[in-house]
Write a protein that holds these residues in place. Sequence first.
Motif, mmCIF file in Angstrom:
data_model
loop_
_atom_site.group_PDB
_atom_site.id
_atom_site.type_symbol
_atom_site.label_atom_id
_atom_site.label_comp_id
_atom_site.label_asym_id
_atom_site.label_seq_id
_atom_site.Cartn_x
_atom_site.Cartn_y
_atom_site.Cartn_z
ATOM 1 N N UNK A 22 57.688 55.170 34.918
ATOM 2 C CA UNK A 22 57.702 54.439 36.186
ATOM 3 C C UNK A 22 58.442 53.106 36.037
ATOM 4 N N UNK A 23 58.174 52.414 34.958
ATOM 5 C CA UNK A 23 58.868 51.138 34.713
ATOM 6 C C UNK A 23 60.362 51.361 34.494
ATOM 7 N N UNK A 24 60.699 52.428 33.794
ATOM 8 C CA UNK A 24 62.103 52.773 33.559
ATOM 9 C C UNK A 24 62.812 53.018 34.890
ATOM 10 N N UNK A 25 62.184 53.808 35.742
ATOM 11 C CA UNK A 25 62.771 54.116 37.054
ATOM 12 C C UNK A 25 62.901 52.868 37.924
ATOM 13 N N UNK A 26 62.018 51.896 37.708
ATOM 14 C CA UNK A 26 62.067 50.650 38.475
ATOM 15 C C UNK A 26 63.052 49.640 37.882
ATOM 16 N N UNK A 27 63.658 49.999 36.755
ATOM 17 C CA UNK A 27 64.621 49.098 36.121
ATOM 18 C C UNK A 27 63.992 48.032 35.248
ATOM 19 N N UNK A 28 62.722 48.175 34.937
ATOM 20 C CA UNK A 28 62.023 47.230 34.058
ATOM 21 C C UNK A 28 62.056 47.789 32.637
ATOM 22 N N UNK A 29 63.197 47.576 31.973
ATOM 23 C CA UNK A 29 63.439 48.235 30.696
ATOM 24 C C UNK A 29 62.586 47.677 29.559
ATOM 25 N N UNK A 105 68.944 51.955 26.024
ATOM 26 C CA UNK A 105 67.931 51.716 24.987
ATOM 27 C C UNK A 105 66.562 52.210 25.449
ATOM 28 N N UNK A 106 66.241 51.973 26.698
ATOM 29 C CA UNK A 106 64.953 52.427 27.226
ATOM 30 C C UNK A 106 64.886 53.953 27.281
ATOM 31 N N UNK A 107 65.995 54.592 27.634
ATOM 32 C CA UNK A 107 66.044 56.069 27.644
ATOM 33 C C UNK A 107 65.840 56.631 26.240
ATOM 34 N N UNK A 108 66.474 56.003 25.249
ATOM 35 C CA UNK A 108 66.304 56.460 23.860
ATOM 36 C C UNK A 108 64.844 56.296 23.426
ATOM 37 N N UNK A 109 64.228 55.187 23.812
ATOM 38 C CA UNK A 109 62.816 54.964 23.479
ATOM 39 C C UNK A 109 61.944 56.032 24.130
ATOM 40 N N UNK A 110 62.270 56.379 25.373
ATOM 41 C CA UNK A 110 61.519 57.404 26.097
ATOM 42 C C UNK A 110 61.605 58.741 25.370
ATOM 43 N N UNK A 111 62.809 59.142 24.996
ATOM 44 C CA UNK A 111 62.989 60.430 24.314
ATOM 45 C C UNK A 111 62.288 60.445 22.957
ATOM 46 N N UNK A 112 62.353 59.338 22.239
ATOM 47 C CA UNK A 112 61.705 59.250 20.926
ATOM 48 C C UNK A 112 60.185 59.354 21.066
ATOM 49 N N UNK A 113 59.636 58.631 22.033
ATOM 50 C CA UNK A 113 58.188 58.688 22.253
ATOM 51 C C UNK A 113 57.761 60.086 22.673
ATOM 52 N N UNK A 114 58.529 60.719 23.567
ATOM 53 C CA UNK A 114 58.196 62.076 24.022
ATOM 54 C C UNK A 114 58.157 63.042 22.844
ATOM 55 N N UNK A 115 59.146 62.934 21.971
ATOM 56 C CA UNK A 115 59.223 63.811 20.805
ATOM 57 C C UNK A 115 58.012 63.623 19.891
ATOM 58 N N UNK A 116 57.634 62.369 19.636
ATOM 59 C CA UNK A 116 56.480 62.102 18.783
ATOM 60 C C UNK A 116 55.206 62.652 19.415
#
Length: 126
Positions: A22-29, A105-116
Amino acid sequence: MNSELSRWRLEKAEQTFREGKQLLEAGSYNGAINRFYYAAFHAARALLATKRLDSAKHSGIISLFNREFVKPGLISEEASTTLSALFSLRAEADYDDFKSFGLEEAERAKEAARSLIEEVRELLSR
């Protein structure tokens, strides 16, 4: 094994991950990175609950996660790297003056967290 606590922590990881999206979609990286780290953190604590382990410090959680799950080969080295990297990013996002993360950077963090989280979920389902 404390399966109720483990399930609760994994659900907390999922809820925190949704907050990050939600924060990512709102631009709050910076906020999104914070939530993605905490999602990974709660997933790691879900695993630690299966061995009745915990720590009051984030570094302690990471250390226990590595000792109990990564070193024995139950969880990938990539998950260990992810947790440590997200911890560092979160510290930068929260505490570094003038630090502003971007979408990539936020997208990469999202993908990394999802994978973990998925790797933890898979191990817990065994």
